[in-house]
Design an enzyme around this catalytic site. Structure first.
Site, mmCIF file in Angstrom:
data_model
loop_
_atom_site.group_PDB
_atom_site.id
_atom_site.type_symbol
_atom_site.label_atom_id
_atom_site.label_comp_id
_atom_site.label_asym_id
_atom_site.label_seq_id
_atom_site.Cartn_x
_atom_site.Cartn_y
_atom_site.Cartn_z
ATOM 1 N N ARG A 1 -17.038 1.922 -20.700
ATOM 2 C CA ARG A 1 -16.092 2.687 -19.870
ATOM 3 C C ARG A 1 -16.849 3.795 -19.142
ATOM 4 O O ARG A 1 -16.617 4.077 -17.981
ATOM 5 C CB ARG A 1 -14.942 3.266 -20.710
ATOM 6 C CG ARG A 1 -14.044 4.182 -19.883
ATOM 7 C CD ARG A 1 -12.669 4.468 -20.482
ATOM 8 N NE ARG A 1 -12.624 4.533 -21.915
ATOM 9 C CZ ARG A 1 -13.122 5.548 -22.651
ATOM 10 N NH1 ARG A 1 -13.686 6.580 -22.070
ATOM 11 N NH2 ARG A 1 -13.030 5.514 -23.963
ATOM 12 N N TYR B 1 -1.041 2.097 3.922
ATOM 13 C CA TYR B 1 -0.761 0.989 3.017
ATOM 14 C C TYR B 1 0.450 1.341 2.144
ATOM 15 O O TYR B 1 0.499 2.441 1.567
ATOM 16 C CB TYR B 1 -2.007 0.705 2.165
ATOM 17 C CG TYR B 1 -1.731 -0.274 1.055
ATOM 18 C CD1 TYR B 1 -1.240 -1.550 1.327
ATOM 19 C CD2 TYR B 1 -1.947 0.072 -0.271
ATOM 20 C CE1 TYR B 1 -0.966 -2.441 0.319
ATOM 21 C CE2 TYR B 1 -1.683 -0.816 -1.299
ATOM 22 C CZ TYR B 1 -1.180 -2.075 -0.996
ATOM 23 O OH TYR B 1 -0.904 -2.944 -2.014
ATOM 24 N N LYS C 1 -10.963 -6.130 -0.551
ATOM 25 C CA LYS C 1 -10.864 -6.667 0.803
ATOM 26 C C LYS C 1 -12.254 -7.068 1.331
ATOM 27 O O LYS C 1 -12.871 -7.951 0.793
ATOM 28 C CB LYS C 1 -10.160 -5.640 1.677
ATOM 29 C CG LYS C 1 -8.834 -5.111 1.061
ATOM 30 C CD LYS C 1 -7.851 -6.216 0.859
ATOM 31 C CE LYS C 1 -6.519 -5.896 0.208
ATOM 32 N NZ LYS C 1 -6.246 -4.727 -0.520
ATOM 33 N N ASP D 1 -9.615 6.483 3.817
ATOM 34 C CA ASP D 1 -9.522 5.107 3.334
ATOM 35 C C ASP D 1 -10.179 4.237 4.407
ATOM 36 O O ASP D 1 -9.640 4.067 5.506
ATOM 37 C CB ASP D 1 -8.044 4.745 3.129
ATOM 38 C CG ASP D 1 -7.846 3.341 2.577
ATOM 39 O OD1 ASP D 1 -8.739 2.500 2.775
ATOM 40 O OD2 ASP D 1 -6.795 3.080 1.968
HETATM 41 C C1 LIG Z 1 -5.794 0.133 3.366
HETATM 42 C C2 LIG Z 1 -5.580 -0.143 1.898
HETATM 43 N N1 LIG Z 1 -5.804 0.827 1.005
HETATM 44 C C3 LIG Z 1 -5.622 0.619 -0.321
HETATM 45 C C4 LIG Z 1 -5.171 -0.586 -0.804
HETATM 46 C C5 LIG Z 1 -4.965 -0.771 -2.290
HETATM 47 O O1 LIG Z 1 -5.998 -1.532 -2.832
HETATM 48 P P1 LIG Z 1 -5.847 -2.510 -4.095
HETATM 49 O O2 LIG Z 1 -4.874 -3.572 -3.704
HETATM 50 O O3 LIG Z 1 -7.232 -2.990 -4.315
HETATM 51 O O4 LIG Z 1 -5.327 -1.674 -5.217
HETATM 52 C C6 LIG Z 1 -4.919 -1.631 0.091
HETATM 53 C C7 LIG Z 1 -4.434 -2.919 -0.392
HETATM 54 O O5 LIG Z 1 -3.976 -3.742 0.365
HETATM 55 C C8 LIG Z 1 -5.127 -1.397 1.479
HETATM 56 O O6 LIG Z 1 -4.897 -2.351 2.392
#
Ligand SMILES: Cc1ncc(COP(=O)(O)O)c(C=O)c1O
Length: 380
Positions: free
Chosen positions: A47, A99, A196, A171
Site C-alpha cells: 500500500r 465529468y 483513458k 484534469d
Molecule cells: C475527464 C475525466 N476525469 C475523471 C474521470 C474519472 O476517472 P475514472 O473513471 O478512472 O475513475 C473520467 C472518467 O470518465 C473523465 O472522463
C-alpha cells in the site's frame, strides 16, 4: 530528453536489478522480507509502495514534466485524494462542464463534509475571479471539458491562482501530456483518469496525480497511503506499457479526430460539432496556443435535438462501439445525457450544452475511411 523518448524511458532507472528485464516486472506481492525490523530494500508493504507502481509513478512524473507521480485505483480516487487536502469551510471553484462522476463526488460526498463548490464557465477567467473569496483554496479545471470540449486558458488561471495563493489542479485526461502540459503552464497539480489515453487499451481502471512541489507531494503521498486507494501492480504494468506508445496513439487519435470532426461539420443532419481544432470552435485560439494538436474527442448534436434520434444513432454504429469511457485504440460512441452525465440534473446539464441529442465520440486509431463510412450509415 524529448517527450517521445520520455514515454519510453522517462523515470526508468535500474528497472530490474535482479535479471535485467527490460520491462519492470509485475511485483505481485503485498509485502517484502526484512533482515531486521525496518531493514529492507526500500519496500515494506505494497500500500505504501510497490516497485511496479513506483516505475509507473516515475514515468508519469517524467511525461508531465513534474517531479512526483502518484497512481491511484481510479481517476475518481485520485480526485478524492486532492479534495482530502481541504478542510470544512474551504471553497472550490470548478469548471461547470466536467465529468459527471467528478460532479457527483464534489456535490454528493464533499459538499456533505463541509466543502463548498462553485461551478463556473472557466473559459471566462473573470467569472472565476468573481467567485474567489477568503475561503477559496482550490481551482479545479478540466480542459478540454467533458463532453462539451470547452478549452480553458491554463496560463491565465495559473496567474490568477498565484495572485490569490490558491492551488490550481488540471484534469488532463482528454488532452494527455502529449497534447498539453499544465505544469509547464503554471498549474500546481495535474490529474488523469489513466483508464483513458494513458492506459490506451480499455483494459484497466486507474488514476494519477503529478506535482512539482515536494511539500504538496508529501501531503498527497500521506493521503494515498493513509486512505489506501492505490493502483495494483498488474494495472501499473499495463499503464506503463500503454504510456510507451502514447505519442504515436495521440498523433493518430488527433488525425482521425480531425477527419471525423470535418466530416460531421458538413453533414446536413448535424447541428453543431464540438472539436477544438475547428476554426469555428469558440476557444480555437487558446487551444492552438496551449495544445500541440486537438485530440480524438469529438461531440456533436443533431438537428431537431431529438432524444430518440440520438439513441437510434448509438444503436446503428458498427465500427464505433456504444460504451462508456474513452481514450482506447477502438472508437467509442456515447450519449452523455443518459450515460456519463446522467448523474447531473437535466436543468444543470442543459445549461452547459449537454442536451438530449448530444453524442460524444472517442475517435480511435482505426482507418479513417471506415470511421467515416460508419458515421455516414448510422446518420443515414
Ligand atoms: C475527464 C475525466 N476525469 C475523471 C474521470 C474519472 O476517472 P475514472 O473513471 O478512472 O475513475 C473520467 C472518467 O470518465 C473523465 O472522463
Amino acid at each position: 530528453m524529448k517527450f517521445n523518448t520520455k514515454t519510453i524511458h522517462g523515470g526508468q532507472h535500474n528497472i530490474d536489478p535482479a535479471y535485467g528485464a527490460v520491462m519492470p516486472p509485475i511485483y505481485q506481492t503485498s509485502t517484502y522480507s526484512q533482515t531486521s525490523p525496518g531493514a529492507h530494500k526500500g519496500f515494506e508493504y505494497s500500500r505504501s509502495a510497490n516497485p511496479t507502481r513506483t516505475a509507473l509513478e516515475n514515468s508519469l512524473a517524467s511525461i508531465e514534466n513534474g517531479k512526483f507521480g502518484l497512481a491511484f485505483g481510479s481517476g475518481l480516487a485520485a480526485i478524492d485524494a486532492v479534495l482530502k487536502l481541504l478542510k470544512p469551510g474551504d471553497e472550490v471553484i470548478s469548471t461547470n462542464d466536467l465529468y459527471g462522476g467528478s460532479y457527483r463526488l464534489f456535490t454528493s460526498i464533499f459538499e456533505d463534509l463541509g466543502i463548498k463548490f462553485h461551478f463556473v464557465g472557466m473559459e471566462n477567467t473573470k467569472a472565476v475571479e468573481a467567485k474567489i473569496n477568503s475561503n477559496t483554496k482550490l481551482i479545479w479545471a478540466e480542459t478540454p471539458t467533458n463532453p462539451m470540449m470547452n478549452v480553458i486558458d491554463i496560463e491565465a488561471l495559473a496567474k490568477l491562482s498565484k495572485k490569490h495563493n490558491l492551488l490550481l489542479a488540471v484534469d488532463n485526461t482528454f488532452a494527455t501530456a502529449y497534447l498539453q502540459q499544465p505544469l509547464n503552464l503554471g498549474a500546481d497539480l495535474v490529474m488523469h483518469s489513466a483508464t483513458k489515453y494513458l492506459g490506451g487499451h480499455s483494459d484497466v481502471v486507474m488514476g494519477s496525480l503529478v506535482v512539482k512541489d515536494k511539500a504538496l507531494a508529501d501531503k498527497l503521498y500521506f493521503i494515498q497511503n493513509a486512505s489506501g486507494a492505490i493502483a495494483g501492480p498488474m494495472d501499473s504494468f499495463l499503464v506503463l506499457r500503454g504510456i510507451k506508445t502514447l505519442h504515436l496513439r495521440m498523433q493518430r487519435h488527433s488525425e482521425n479526430g480531425r477527419a471525423v470532426a470535418e466530416y460531421l461539420n458538413t453533414h446536413p443532419k448535424v447541428e453543431k460539432v464540438y472539436w477544438p481544432g475547428l476554426e469555428n470552435h469558440p476557444n480555437h485560439a487558446i487551444a492552438k496556443k496551449q495544445m500541440k494538436d486537438f485530440g480524438g474527442m469529438v461531440s456533436f448534436t443533431t438537428k431537431g435535438n431529438n432524444y430518440e434520434d440520438a439513441i437510434k444513432f448509438t444503436e446503428k454504429v458498427k465500427v464505433f462501439t456504444l460504451a462508456e469511457s474513452l481514450g482506447g485504440v477502438e472508437s467509442l460512441a456515447g450519449h452523455p445525457a443518459s450515460m456519463t452525465h446522467a448523474s447531473i440534473p437535466k436543468e444543470e446539464r442543459e445549461k452547459t450544452g449537454v442536451v438530449d441529442s448530444l453524442i460524444r465520440l472517442s475517435v480511435g486509431i482505426e482507418d479513417e475511411t471506415d470511421l467515416i463510412e460508419d458515421l455516414k450509415q448510422a446518420l443515414g
